[in-house]
Design a protein around this motif. Structure first.
Motif, short mmCIF file in Angstrom:
data_model
loop_
_atom_site.label_atom_id
_atom_site.label_comp_id
_atom_site.label_asym_id
_atom_site.label_seq_id
_atom_site.Cartn_x
_atom_site.Cartn_y
_atom_site.Cartn_z
N VAL A 1 0.85 -1.20 0.00
CA VAL A 1 0.00 0.00 0.00
C VAL A 1 0.88 1.25 0.00
N ALA A 2 1.90 1.26 0.83
CA ALA A 2 2.80 2.41 0.88
C ALA A 2 3.47 2.64 -0.47
N GLU A 3 3.94 1.56 -1.08
CA GLU A 3 4.59 1.67 -2.40
C GLU A 3 3.65 2.27 -3.43
N TYR A 4 2.42 1.79 -3.47
CA TYR A 4 1.45 2.29 -4.44
C TYR A 4 1.09 3.75 -4.17
N LEU A 5 0.86 4.12 -2.90
CA LEU A 5 0.50 5.49 -2.58
C LEU A 5 1.62 6.46 -2.97
N ARG A 6 2.85 6.06 -2.72
CA ARG A 6 3.99 6.91 -3.09
C ARG A 6 4.08 7.07 -4.60
N ALA A 7 3.93 5.97 -5.32
CA ALA A 7 4.13 5.99 -6.78
C ALA A 7 2.94 6.61 -7.51
N GLU A 8 1.74 6.22 -7.15
CA GLU A 8 0.56 6.64 -7.89
C GLU A 8 0.07 8.03 -7.51
N ASP A 9 0.20 8.37 -6.25
CA ASP A 9 -0.40 9.60 -5.76
C ASP A 9 0.60 10.61 -5.21
N ASP A 10 1.89 10.27 -5.23
CA ASP A 10 2.93 11.14 -4.68
C ASP A 10 2.60 11.53 -3.25
N ILE A 11 2.17 10.56 -2.48
CA ILE A 11 1.83 10.76 -1.08
C ILE A 11 3.03 10.34 -0.24
#
Length: 145
Positions: free
Chosen positions: A117-127
């Motif tokens: 989840v962390a990986e996706y949020l960082r990559a997809e949403d720049d969160i």
């Protein structure tokens, strides 16, 4: 184990923690925020003697968890709920979402899912996400259901 990521101007927007529900005091760790108990939803690497004493930080264990039927659904549910709360704040400077992902022992499933989840949020949403694994370093809980 804690890993900080500060790509987004140094402001952490999401704190993801993994935990094991069989450890004393886990409920007190949750506090406010989102809580996802995935213990009964995904295949448990604990039942495989070759994975029992390993963790969801290891590629083989993580792959095992993420290839479980329903893992994508769980990940999407966590991401959707996190995004909904994060983007619901009127003042972006005050945005911080705490998300707890729990399984039985807190070493395999919750760790792998929180990392993904962390990986996706960082990559997809720049969160900007901080991940903390509360029980990954504790001894394996031998009597898991």
């Amino acid at each position: 184990m804690t890993r900080n990521h500060t790509e987004n101007n140094g402001l952490v927007q999401v704190v993801l923690q993994s935990a094991g529900t069989l450890h004393p005091g886990t409920i007190a760790l949750i506090g406010d925020g989102l809580f996802f108990d995935i213990g009964g939803r995904l295949r448990n690497p604990h039942h495989d003697p070759q994975m029992r004493y390993r963790t969801g930080l290891e590629p083989e264990v993580r792959s095992h968890v993420l290839s479980t039927p329903g893992a994508d659904t769980v990940i999407n549910e966590i991401m959707d709920a996190t995004r909904a709360i994060l983007h619901g704040y009127a003042d972006p400077r005050r945005r911080l979402v705490k998300v707890t992902v729990a399984c039985r022992g807190g070493r395999h499933r919750s760790v792998a899912i929180a990392e993904q989840v962390a990986e996706y949020l960082r990559a997809e949403d720049d969160i900007c996400v901080e991940v903390e694994h509360r029980h990954v370093g504790l001894p394996v809980v031998e009597n898991q259901l």
